[in-house]
Design an enzyme around this catalytic site. Structure first.
Site, PDB file in Angstrom:
ATOM      1  CE  LYS A  34      28.326 -42.355  33.588  1.00 49.37           C
ATOM      2  NZ  LYS A  34      29.462 -41.439  33.330  1.00 49.37           N
ATOM      3  N   GLY A  39      16.843 -47.191  34.890  1.00 50.40           N
ATOM      4  CA  GLY A  39      15.890 -46.313  35.567  1.00 50.40           C
ATOM      5  C   GLY A  39      16.401 -44.901  35.737  1.00 50.40           C
ATOM      6  CG  HIS A 446     -21.302 -34.746  45.938  1.00 51.99           C
ATOM      7  ND1 HIS A 446     -20.623 -33.630  46.389  1.00 51.99           N
ATOM      8  CD2 HIS A 446     -22.153 -35.111  46.938  1.00 51.99           C
ATOM      9  CE1 HIS A 446     -21.064 -33.320  47.599  1.00 51.99           C
ATOM     10  NE2 HIS A 446     -21.996 -34.206  47.951  1.00 51.99           N
TER      11      HIS A 446
END
Length: 467
Positions: A34, A39, A446
């Site tokens: 609505k 989203g 690393h």
């Protein structure tokens, strides 16, 4: 009359994901929302706009206070809040428009309007200007999300007394912002406005911030926030508010009772939690079972007590997190399609997107002690990590909790730079039922921050290398 195999009510992270997955599995699917923009709360007025402001405000603060340490000198730094808000809105618009593209790509029919269940197989959609349409479906998935919890005596106007919605659109940084609630949402929004110049006072009913999170992590995080300029009134409740032309005057008293005090501020942000949003769905007429807090009750397959009606996301019990809703959406769609969907609720991370971030998965030390589980702890500080020192981001630590007998990881907690990404490794190992030894014997690049996760895993067995 329109007919579908599956109709999803609610177009938030749970709803639109469920609709797309169901369509991928060959079902004829519609998704009703609505708001008019798919989203849900997350993309429109929650996760996404808040993260956009968090990043922008972080860059503003870094430019003012941290670049000089890197040998970068700048002149007078000015805040252009209008431009910052414009960027936030563009991020929101791009992502919400993206959902419409995904619906089209996956043949999901989007429907804008307010849905009301007439039966397990019929839905009335109220559109604008008094128009409505009826839809038939074999299956319904309710994914209507949640709304902010109110505080008695405080009337939200989204101007001086605001929820997170109003806090995302303030026209200027308030001189003083009173934040009620020291949880995820409140601390994120409080961090935004603190960086932009507001004096932020956090009022929390409990005697600590982040109730439910690992106590050691919460305590260390509180000290960091205090250094950043936030102040805290813990063990305190708000008993009243009076709004005037110059701001708001709050009445406070100790949570356990005692002498009252007042606090004057320009804006009050109410962030004491959220509750399931199911108004207008017609659940009562169909006798869909809900608990005392309003959460829809479902079984292990996300089905309600009414055959053919399912529910997922914030409107059912469990952590109110977008990624939890997404996983439930996928699992629910697969179950409806005759497959086997499952969500491991012991491996759902929670993340606070402040700077530094806080991330957690699984059990806390307090929970393990309460359950009488024998465990071992491995910790490693970012101050001993080479990449963290290069980044000038040495605050915080990684903490891993493992079963004392089996070494199986029971919980992971990260306080530090990019904690939201670092927690993913611990989540993955927990999903596979792995041990601290599994992380400890996995080669990590690393120099990276992820080496701190490896060192914490080594520390579980009392053999860290770099401390």
């Amino acid at each position: 009359m329109e007919r579908y195999d599956v109709v999803v009510i609610g177009g938030g992270p749970g709803g639109y994901v469920a609709a797309i997955r169901a369509a991928q599995l060959g079902l004829n699917v519609a998704c009703i929302d609505k708001r008019g923009r798919f989203g849900g709360t997350c993309l429109n007025i929650g996760c996404i706009p808040s993260k956009a402001l968090l990043k922008s405000s972080e860059k503003f603060a870094q430019t003012r206070h941290e670049l000089a340490a890197h040998g970068i000198e700048v002149g007078d730094v000015k805040l252009n809040l209008k431009a910052m808000m414009h960027r936030k809105q563009k991020v929101v618009d791009d992502l919400t428009n993206g959902i419409e593209f995904l619906f089209k790509k996956n043949n999901v029919t989007p429907i804008v309007g307010a849905a009301c269940l007439r039966s397990a197989n019929r839905i009335t959609v109220k559109e604008g200007k008094g128009n409505s349409r009826d839809i038939e479906t074999k299956t319904v998935v309710i994914a209507t999300g949640s709304s902010p919890v109110d505080i008695p005596g405080l009337t939200v106007d989204e101007k001086k007394i605001v929820t997170s919605t109003g806090a995302l659109s303030l026209s200027k940084p308030p001189d003083t912002l009173a934040l009620i609630g020291a949880g995820y949402i409140g601390l994120e929004m409080g961090s935004v406005w603190s960086r932009l110049g507001s004096q932020v006072v956090v009022i929390e009913y409990f005697d600590r911030i982040l109730p439910g999170m690992d106590g050691e992590v919460a305590g260390a995080f509180e000290k960091i926030l205090i250094k950043q300029g936030l102040s805290f009134k813990l063990g305190t409740k708000v008993t009243g508010a009076k709004t005037g032309r110059s701001g708001v005057k709050l009445t406070l008293e100790p949570a356990k009772g005692g002498k009252t005090e007042s606090l004057a501020c320009d804006v009050v942000l109410v962030a004491v939690g959220r509750r399931p949003y199911t108004a207008g769905l017609g659940l009562e007429d169909l006798a869909v079972a809900v608990d005392q807090q309003g959460f829809i009750q479902v079984d292990s397959r996300f089905q309600t007590n009414i055959s053919g009606i399912y529910a997922i996301g914030d409107c059912i019990p469990g952590p109110m997190l977008a990624h939890k809703a997404e996983d439930e959406g996928v699992a629910c769609a697969e179950i409806i399609a005759g497959q086997s969907g499952h969500v491991n609720y012991d491996a759902i991370p929670g993340i606070i997107y402040t700077n530094p971030e806080v991330a957690s998965v699984g059990k806390t030390e307090e929970q393990l002690k309460a359950e009488g589980i024998d465990y071992r702890v491995g910790k490693f500080p970012f101050s001993a990590n080479g990449r963290a020192r290069c980044n000038r981001a040495t605050e915080g630590f990684v903490k891993i909790l493992a079963d004392a007998k089996t070494d199986r990881i029971l919980g992971g907690h990260v306080l530090g730079d990019d904690a939201g990404s670092l927690i993913a490794e611990i989540v993955s190992v927990m999903e596979f039922g792995g041990s601290a030894e599994d992380i400890a014997r996995t080669c990590h690049g690393h120099p990276t921050l992820s080496e701190s996760v490896k060192e914490a895993a080594l520390a579980v067995a009392g053999r860290p290398i770099h401390i």
